[in-house]
Design a protein around this motif. Structure first.
Motif, PDB file in Angstrom:
ATOM      1  N   GLU A  34       0.856  -1.188   0.000  1.00  0.00           N
ATOM      2  CA  GLU A  34       0.000   0.000   0.000  1.00  0.00           C
ATOM      3  C   GLU A  34       0.893   1.239   0.000  1.00  0.00           C
ATOM      4  O   GLU A  34       2.105   1.140   0.073  1.00  0.00           O
ATOM      5  N   PHE A  55      -3.277   4.202   2.004  1.00  0.00           N
ATOM      6  CA  PHE A  55      -4.198   4.173   0.873  1.00  0.00           C
ATOM      7  C   PHE A  55      -3.909   2.956   0.015  1.00  0.00           C
ATOM      8  O   PHE A  55      -2.774   2.496  -0.065  1.00  0.00           O
ATOM      9  N   ASP A  56      -4.938   2.445  -0.632  1.00  0.00           N
ATOM     10  CA  ASP A  56      -4.786   1.266  -1.495  1.00  0.00           C
ATOM     11  C   ASP A  56      -4.052   1.580  -2.790  1.00  0.00           C
ATOM     12  O   ASP A  56      -3.309   0.754  -3.312  1.00  0.00           O
ATOM     13  N   THR A  57      -4.282   2.788  -3.333  1.00  0.00           N
ATOM     14  CA  THR A  57      -3.668   3.137  -4.615  1.00  0.00           C
ATOM     15  C   THR A  57      -2.812   4.394  -4.487  1.00  0.00           C
ATOM     16  O   THR A  57      -3.050   5.241  -3.624  1.00  0.00           O
ATOM     17  N   GLU A  58      -1.856   4.477  -5.381  1.00  0.00           N
ATOM     18  CA  GLU A  58      -0.972   5.636  -5.397  1.00  0.00           C
ATOM     19  C   GLU A  58      -1.730   6.914  -5.771  1.00  0.00           C
ATOM     20  O   GLU A  58      -1.443   7.988  -5.239  1.00  0.00           O
ATOM     21  N   SER A  59      -2.719   6.796  -6.640  1.00  0.00           N
ATOM     22  CA  SER A  59      -3.465   7.994  -7.054  1.00  0.00           C
ATOM     23  C   SER A  59      -4.281   8.566  -5.892  1.00  0.00           C
ATOM     24  O   SER A  59      -4.370   9.787  -5.740  1.00  0.00           O
ATOM     25  N   GLU A  60      -4.867   7.710  -5.060  1.00  0.00           N
ATOM     26  CA  GLU A  60      -5.590   8.189  -3.878  1.00  0.00           C
ATOM     27  C   GLU A  60      -4.637   8.898  -2.919  1.00  0.00           C
ATOM     28  O   GLU A  60      -4.951   9.964  -2.390  1.00  0.00           O
ATOM     29  N   ALA A  61      -3.479   8.299  -2.709  1.00  0.00           N
ATOM     30  CA  ALA A  61      -2.489   8.889  -1.811  1.00  0.00           C
ATOM     31  C   ALA A  61      -1.984  10.221  -2.361  1.00  0.00           C
ATOM     32  O   ALA A  61      -1.834  11.189  -1.605  1.00  0.00           O
ATOM     33  N   ARG A  63      -3.568  12.305  -4.372  1.00  0.00           N
ATOM     34  CA  ARG A  63      -4.626  13.315  -4.217  1.00  0.00           C
ATOM     35  C   ARG A  63      -4.651  13.862  -2.791  1.00  0.00           C
ATOM     36  O   ARG A  63      -4.769  15.070  -2.564  1.00  0.00           O
ATOM     37  N   HIS A  64      -4.536  12.970  -1.821  1.00  0.00           N
ATOM     38  CA  HIS A  64      -4.534  13.395  -0.416  1.00  0.00           C
ATOM     39  C   HIS A  64      -3.299  14.252  -0.113  1.00  0.00           C
ATOM     40  O   HIS A  64      -3.404  15.277   0.556  1.00  0.00           O
TER      41      HIS A  64
END
Length: 97
Positions: A34, A55-61, A63-64
């Protein structure tokens, strides 16, 4: 697994208010594949707090990460150096706006 390594170190200094704060953000892989957004904060020269969010995905991380950078810029924090990132550290704040 993360394909990019991002770090951001910024400071907010106001001598009239005796304020000297730092805020650091980074994206780091976990042992389980993760991505963690790790943030550290406190008074410059002192040990401060730390928080990790997974986060499960790099894109979610990412964005945060950018949202946190945007919020800190709005509060007056400014980047210091490039933290080992390729290119100019100003790009992170520009991307967060």
């Amino acid at each position: 697994m993360t394909t990019h390594s991002f770090q951001l170190y910024c400071q907010r200094v106001d001598v009239t208010k005796n304020m000297a704060r730092y805020y650091a953000l980074s994206l780091q892989p976990t042992l389980f594949g993760e991505i963690a957004v790790v943030r550290c904060w406190g008074r410059i020269g002192k040990r401060g707090g730390e928080k990790s969010e997974v986060f499960d995905t790099e894109s979610e991380a990412a964005r945060h990460f950018l949202e946190l950078a945007r919020l800190k810029r709005a509060k007056g924090y400014r980047p210091v150096g490039n933290c080992g990132n390729p290119g100019d550290s100003q790009q992170f704040f520009a991307a967060a706006e």
